[in-house]
Design an enzyme around this catalytic site. Structure first.
Site, mmCIF file in Angstrom:
data_model
loop_
_atom_site.group_PDB
_atom_site.id
_atom_site.type_symbol
_atom_site.label_atom_id
_atom_site.label_comp_id
_atom_site.label_asym_id
_atom_site.label_seq_id
_atom_site.Cartn_x
_atom_site.Cartn_y
_atom_site.Cartn_z
ATOM 1 N N ASP A 258 0.865 -1.161 0.000
ATOM 2 C CA ASP A 258 0.000 0.000 0.000
ATOM 3 C C ASP A 258 0.916 1.228 0.000
ATOM 4 O O ASP A 258 2.079 1.140 0.378
ATOM 5 C CB ASP A 258 -0.881 -0.023 1.261
ATOM 6 C CG ASP A 258 -1.875 1.120 1.283
ATOM 7 O OD1 ASP A 258 -2.282 1.580 0.202
ATOM 8 O OD2 ASP A 258 -2.235 1.569 2.387
ATOM 9 N N LYS A 259 0.402 2.385 -0.430
ATOM 10 C CA LYS A 259 1.274 3.568 -0.497
ATOM 11 C C LYS A 259 1.180 4.414 0.767
ATOM 12 O O LYS A 259 2.114 4.484 1.559
ATOM 13 C CB LYS A 259 0.938 4.420 -1.724
ATOM 14 C CG LYS A 259 1.882 5.622 -1.900
ATOM 15 C CD LYS A 259 1.535 6.446 -3.103
ATOM 16 C CE LYS A 259 0.365 7.368 -2.833
ATOM 17 N NZ LYS A 259 0.671 8.458 -1.882
ATOM 18 N N THR A 260 0.023 5.037 0.960
ATOM 19 C CA THR A 260 -0.116 5.986 2.065
ATOM 20 C C THR A 260 -0.024 5.268 3.403
ATOM 21 O O THR A 260 -0.765 4.333 3.673
ATOM 22 C CB THR A 260 -1.458 6.729 1.961
ATOM 23 O OG1 THR A 260 -1.560 7.298 0.657
ATOM 24 C CG2 THR A 260 -1.549 7.829 3.003
ATOM 25 N N PHE A 388 -17.542 15.629 1.875
ATOM 26 C CA PHE A 388 -16.765 15.093 0.755
ATOM 27 C C PHE A 388 -17.363 13.772 0.293
ATOM 28 O O PHE A 388 -17.724 12.916 1.097
ATOM 29 C CB PHE A 388 -15.308 14.879 1.164
ATOM 30 C CG PHE A 388 -14.478 14.217 0.089
ATOM 31 C CD1 PHE A 388 -13.986 14.969 -0.966
ATOM 32 C CD2 PHE A 388 -14.213 12.862 0.133
ATOM 33 C CE1 PHE A 388 -13.223 14.362 -1.971
ATOM 34 C CE2 PHE A 388 -13.458 12.259 -0.861
ATOM 35 C CZ PHE A 388 -12.962 13.017 -1.916
ATOM 36 N N ASP A 510 -4.619 6.069 -4.213
ATOM 37 C CA ASP A 510 -4.278 7.442 -4.573
ATOM 38 C C ASP A 510 -4.281 7.626 -6.091
ATOM 39 O O ASP A 510 -4.494 6.703 -6.863
ATOM 40 C CB ASP A 510 -2.906 7.799 -3.989
ATOM 41 C CG ASP A 510 -2.777 9.289 -3.700
ATOM 42 O OD1 ASP A 510 -3.567 10.060 -4.257
ATOM 43 O OD2 ASP A 510 -1.896 9.663 -2.915
ATOM 44 N N ASP A 644 -1.461 -1.007 5.850
ATOM 45 C CA ASP A 644 -1.500 -0.365 7.163
ATOM 46 C C ASP A 644 -2.892 -0.332 7.755
ATOM 47 O O ASP A 644 -3.134 0.403 8.707
ATOM 48 C CB ASP A 644 -0.941 1.066 7.082
ATOM 49 C CG ASP A 644 -1.808 1.961 6.205
ATOM 50 O OD1 ASP A 644 -2.516 1.432 5.326
ATOM 51 O OD2 ASP A 644 -1.774 3.189 6.396
ATOM 52 N N GLY A 645 -3.830 -1.090 7.222
ATOM 53 C CA GLY A 645 -5.158 -1.016 7.817
ATOM 54 C C GLY A 645 -6.119 -2.055 7.306
ATOM 55 O O GLY A 645 -5.785 -2.888 6.471
ATOM 56 N N ALA A 646 -7.336 -1.987 7.826
ATOM 57 C CA ALA A 646 -8.331 -3.002 7.509
ATOM 58 C C ALA A 646 -8.875 -2.857 6.104
ATOM 59 O O ALA A 646 -9.511 -3.773 5.601
ATOM 60 C CB ALA A 646 -9.483 -2.934 8.514
ATOM 61 N N ASN A 647 -8.644 -1.700 5.441
ATOM 62 C CA ASN A 647 -9.063 -1.604 4.045
ATOM 63 C C ASN A 647 -8.215 -2.516 3.161
ATOM 64 O O ASN A 647 -8.589 -2.810 2.034
ATOM 65 C CB ASN A 647 -8.983 -0.153 3.558
ATOM 66 C CG ASN A 647 -7.606 0.447 3.754
ATOM 67 O OD1 ASN A 647 -6.872 0.035 4.652
ATOM 68 N ND2 ASN A 647 -7.242 1.390 2.931
#
Length: 1018
Positions: A258-260, A388, A510, A644-647
């Protein structure tokens, strides 16, 4: 040992299920308030909720036990359980169709489309906002396994089974041992019947040969290396809930990142702003926090157009909004609950600059500044917020400067979207050029726009106005440029992976050009490499699906560079079985999530080719990340995923080795979790995986040799109706095998990640030759000892009166010991053959343990394994001692007989020669000669493919084939699909597609299995 292995496995599995159960129960079984038809509030357990119930959300927040849609009030929710980002999100109530008939129309509720109004199960409601005493209510739409969290839990409970070649080969090898045991079983029965052995003895001895051949300690021995690796991983901050995956990580040859938050820092920094005046860009400005800009519309937009809120006095919200607001240094003040109740819904959130930024009051110099000039304090109230939307790629607010009659509309979002909603005369002509320059450099760009609203729009009308009426005819104000910095360790880690021939792929949500820029910055795409963007369009208006290929410019432009990729630019190199061994590719594919979805649906034949060279996948949804991992696995990659996360949860579970950099509860779905949010854990995990895999091979080979050595020892002794004694078995199994197995697994991983990869299965030329050669050596020397002892002059069938040692104490043997020997004689344990075979085999176990305990390049050398070295030395000394200097009590206990000292020296010579030959065959013949000549193994440890040789090289080619003709000199076809595909593509003149061309998918008349005809149109 089998019982211990089973109990430990069951304990680990049960511990994981209890942890998962507790996680689910803690959030799912709570007391909730439900509003009934008569407006009464009833408190029930969350397990009794059903779709259609109206749940009352408490003011102090709660953890949602179900999926529900808000129908009144607003909530601030932490959705880290689903997204992996601890960013508070504002949820608003679902629009009322009666109030907005045109806006809503016949639209049906969908959790994905209306996620801004949906409270998802497992997410945490931090606080609620209500008006004039009205309760915040939500209608339950999904419960149990139907919820978002329920689907996650289901995927954890029923994960994809790990299909690893090592385990398949292990079962086949055990099956082979069963066949060998069957042969021994029949031999024992036939031999015993011919020698008229009693039936009960035949049954015991024939069953005994089976348990000898198939070692019961094998599962525990195999588990030991994994347990030690798990402990070492824990010491460096990597936690594992699926230990079997550690071995698989040793085979990873591709890692998706993942990037971010993974490759780059979690937050964004404001790089600068570039304002627009009179439809022209001004020079970039580094700071937006200055006296000259404090009352400008540009800064007013940055101050108001966000979804920030205060939670317990701390400003919280989207990181991008937070950075923009912090950059201008303004202050946000929210209305209290009492003020909200008093003024109904129109009590706004107020923002104002700090006093030190406000200039001294002076006469207005122009009409534009006059709009913002106030004699008193300068404040802006946010009257209405349009949150948003990822579908719209923008957000907007209606605000009012304190003391002004007319309200202002501010909007921010994706530059292309914002520019399309602005008056074209306010958008600079070089807008696209400036934007492209920023995105190519990896910046995240946000556009701002503004317009004055009509004076007829009152506070009350604004609360009910449609969003489209606000977001039109705006004035373009300029760009806010945000910088997402690479983590300090990212380039070095990726370089280590590249040196180890491990492919790296970026999978991000992104922007495409930003992702390509970051890929270049971190070394994932080298400066000289070319990037081809695949833009796939779905079928529309009678047109078939198509892919447009175009070329992404590199940052370092050369004067002689061409905008297109010539076929000469694509290198055709020596084909290896290892795709990574190529200094590949000079070209990379990049695509976004929409294109990836179209290609999956309409261009199935192209998917393997694209993932073979695909490096950047942008705007990917969570399910698309999972599909990408699956596509890579379909071409036989061993895929790692680092997020870095559940996504990233689906991809983390789907990958062979998923590493979560988040310690949030969602990481329970990932096999591995790193305590530190750094990708440096990836090479550490691969190193430990390789060490654990090699340890598994070593242990398996050792246990196989142990079984075969003991099997042959017993078979030899059965031929003379003898056997090993019970305490001899006990000494071999407990004192030698158990100690050696559990200490030889302690070698830590090698300190560097090398290019060579360990074999993935047991059934490979290298491992089979190693095992078979040691079997032949061991069996040969046992046979030599067994036959040689019978040729000695002092040899005679052993009896209780035998005196081969001429010991003076032999005549003093008392009657009780004589009776005891007679008892043992019933099984014919004590004899010269037994003693000889026992000593030779005991040393053989230790020899093969040393031979198979290999270190570099995957493990530390065995001499650094102190426990193993000490154990082997102690066992060697003890065995040498009881062989050369017999102790009567020990001989009696182990049922050994006394043999002449000269024969003991002979046994010692046999053992030394055995050890020398075993070590030379394994380390010199196999490792240094056979693999380099016969199998043409290159430096990376892969087998090189034979390719057509030019005439001048024919002599050298046949010279090398002469040595290998003992085996087979033939072209080796790569086993992995991606290797085979790479070989085909290197000679395919039509690949890669030339830029500025289009590939169409045309369905044939008889469409079968989604096959499509590919037509390339220039």
């Amino acid at each position: 040992m089998s019982v211990i292995s089973i109990v430990s496995s069951l304990y680990t599995i049960r511990k994981q299920y209890i942890m998962l159960h507790d996680m689910v129960a803690a959030h799912s079984i709570v007391r909730v308030s439900v509003s009934r038809a008569d407006q009464e509030i009833e408190e029930i357990l969350s397990t009794d909720l059903v779709p259609g119930d109206i749940m009352v959300i408490p003011a102090n927040g709660t953890i949602m036990p179900c999926d529900a849609v808000l129908v009144s009030g607003t909530c601030i929710v932490n959705e880290s359980m689903l997204t992996g980002e601890s960013v508070p999100v504002t949820k608003t109530n679902l629009p009322n169709p009666a109030e907005h008939p045109k806006a809503v129309g016949d639209e049906t509720y969908s959790p994905e489309v209306h996620k801004r109004h949906t409270l998802f199960c497992g997410t945490s409601v931090i606080q609620t906002r209500f008006y004039t005493g009205e309760l915040v209510k939500a209608i339950v739409v999904r419960t149990g396994f139907s919820t978002s969290k329920g689907q996650l839990v289901r995927s954890i409970l029923y994960p994809k089974p790990t299909d690893f070649k090592l385990y398949r080969d292990a079962y086949m090898f055990l099956l082979f041992l069963v066949v060998v045991a069957g042969v021994g079983f029949l031999y024992t029965i036939v031999n015993s019947i011919l020698n008229e052995v009693p039936a009960h003895t035949i049954i015991i001895e024939s069953l005994d040969i089976i348990t000898i051949t198939v070692p019961p300690a094998l599962p525990a021995a195999m588990t030991a290396g994994i347990v030690y690796a798990q402990r070492r991983l824990k010491k460096i901050g990597i936690f594992c809930i699926s230990p079997q995956r550690i071995n698989i990580c040793g085979q990873l040859n591709l890692v998706c990142f993942d990037k971010t938050g993974t490759l780059t820092e979690d937050g964004l920094d404001l790089w600068g702003i570039q304002r627009v005046e009179n439809a022209r860009f001004l020079l970039p400005e580094e700071r937006a926090c200055s006296e000259s800009l404090v009352k400008s519309q540009f800064v007013a937009c940055m101050a108001t157009c966000h979804s920030l809120t205060k939670i317990e006095g701390v400003l919280s919200g989207d990181p991008l909004d937070l950075k923009m607001f912090e950059a201008i240094g303004w202050i946000l003040e929210e209305a209290t609950e009492e003020e909200t109740a008093l003024h109904n819904r129109i009590m706004p959130t107020v923002v104002r600059p700090p006093k030190q930024l406000l200039p001294e009051p002076k006469p207005a110099t122009n009409q534009e500044m006059e709009l913002f000039e106030l004699s008193a304090t300068y404040e802006i109230g946010i009257v209405r917020q349009f949150p948003f939307s990822s579908a719209l790629q923008r957000m907007s607010v209606v605000a009012r400067v304190l003391g002004e009659k007319r309200m202002d509309a501010f909007m921010k979002g994706a530059p292309e979207v914002i520019a399309s909603l602005c008056k074209q005369e306010t958008v600079p002509d070089d807008f696209e050029t400036i934007l492209e320059e920023y995105t190519k450099q990896g910046f995240r760009v946000i556009a701002l726009a503004h317009r004055k609203l009509e004076s007829k729009l009152t506070w009350h009308k604004v609360q009910n106005i449609n969003r489209d009426a606000i977001e039109s005819n705006m004035d373009f104000m300029g760009l806010v440029v945000m910088q997402n910095k690479l983590k300090q360790e990212t380039p070095a880690v990726l370089e280590d992976l590249h040196k180890a021939n491990i492919r790296t792929v970026m999978v991000t949500g992104d922007n495409m050009l930003t992702a390509i820029s970051v890929a270049r910055d971190c070394g994932m795409i080298l400066p000289q490499d070319k990037v081809i963007i695949a833009e796939a369009l779905p079928p529309k208006d009678g047109q078939v699906a198509r892919i447009n290929w175009h070329y992404a410019d590199t940052l370092s432009k050369c004067t002689n560079s061409s905008p297109a990729i010539n076929s000469q630019d694509i290198p055709i190199k020596l084909v290896h079985e290892s795709l990574e061994d190529l200094q590949l590719t000079k070209y990379h594919f990049a695509m976004n999530g929409k294109s990836f979805a179209v290609i999956l649906e309409h261009f199935q034949d192209l998917v393997p080719k694209l993932v073979l060279h695909g490096t950047v996948f942008a705007r990917m949804a969570p399910d698309q990340k999972t599909q990408l991992v699956e596509a890579l696995q379909n071409v036989d990659y061993y895929v790692g995923m680092c997020g870095d996360g559940a996504n990233d949860c689906g991809a983390l579970k789907k990958a062979h080795g998923g590493i979560s950099l988040s310690e949030l509860e969602a990481s329970v779905a990932s096999p591995f979790t790193s305590r530190s949010p750094s990708i440096s854990c990836v090479p550490n995990l691969i190193r430990e995986g390789r060490a654990a895999l090699i340890t598994s091979f070593c242990v398996f080979k050792f246990m196989a040799l142990y079984s075969i050595i003991q099997y042959f020892s017993v078979t030899l002794l059965y031929s003379i109706l003898s056997n090993l004694g019970d305490f001899q078995f006990l000494f071999i199994d407990l004192a030698i095998i158990l100690v050696v197995v559990f200490t030889m697994s302690l070698n830590p991983a090698w300190k560097q990640l090398v290019a060579q990869r360990p074999p993935s299965g047991l059934i490979s030329g290298q491992l089979l030759c190693s095992v078979l050669s040691q079997i032949v050596i061991c069996l040969g020397f046992q046979t030599v000892g067994f036959m040689w002892v019978k040729q000695e002059a002092w040899y005679e069938p052993w009896t209780t009166q035998s005196d081969a040692c001429n010991l003076s104490t032999a005549a003093d043997t008392n009657s009780s010991q004589h009776d005891n020997d007679t008892l043992h004689d019933e099984h014919n344990i004590k004899n010269y053959e037994n003693t000889t075979v026992f000593f030779i085999s005991s040393f053989q176990y230790l020899v093969v343990a040393i031979v198979f305990s290999k270190g570099k390049p995957f493990r530390q050398p065995c001499y650094k394994n102190v426990l193993f070295v000490v154990s082997v030395i102690v066992l060697y000394i003890f065995t040498f001692f009881i062989m050369l200097y017999p102790v009567e009590s020990i001989d009696s206990f182990l049922e050994l007989v006394c043999v002449p000292y000269q024969w003991r020296i002979t046994i010692l010579i046999i053992i030394i020669i055995n050890a020398i030959i075993s070590i030379l065959v394994e380390n010199v013949l196999l490792d240094m000669i056979l693999w380099k000549v016969v199998f043409s193994r290159d430096k990376q440890g892969e087998y090189r493919l034979t390719i057509p040789q030019p005439p001048q090289d024919a002599v050298d080619h046949w010279r090398s084939c002469f040595i290998s003709s003992l085996f087979v000199c033939r072209k080796k076809i790569p086993k992995a699909k991606y290797m085979h595909l790479a070989q085909e593509l290197l000679v395919d003149p039509e690949w890669p597609p030339k830029p500025r061309t289009t590939t169409e998918a045309k369905a044939p008349r008889s469409q079968e299995n989604g096959s499509y005809q590919i037509i390339t149109v220039t």
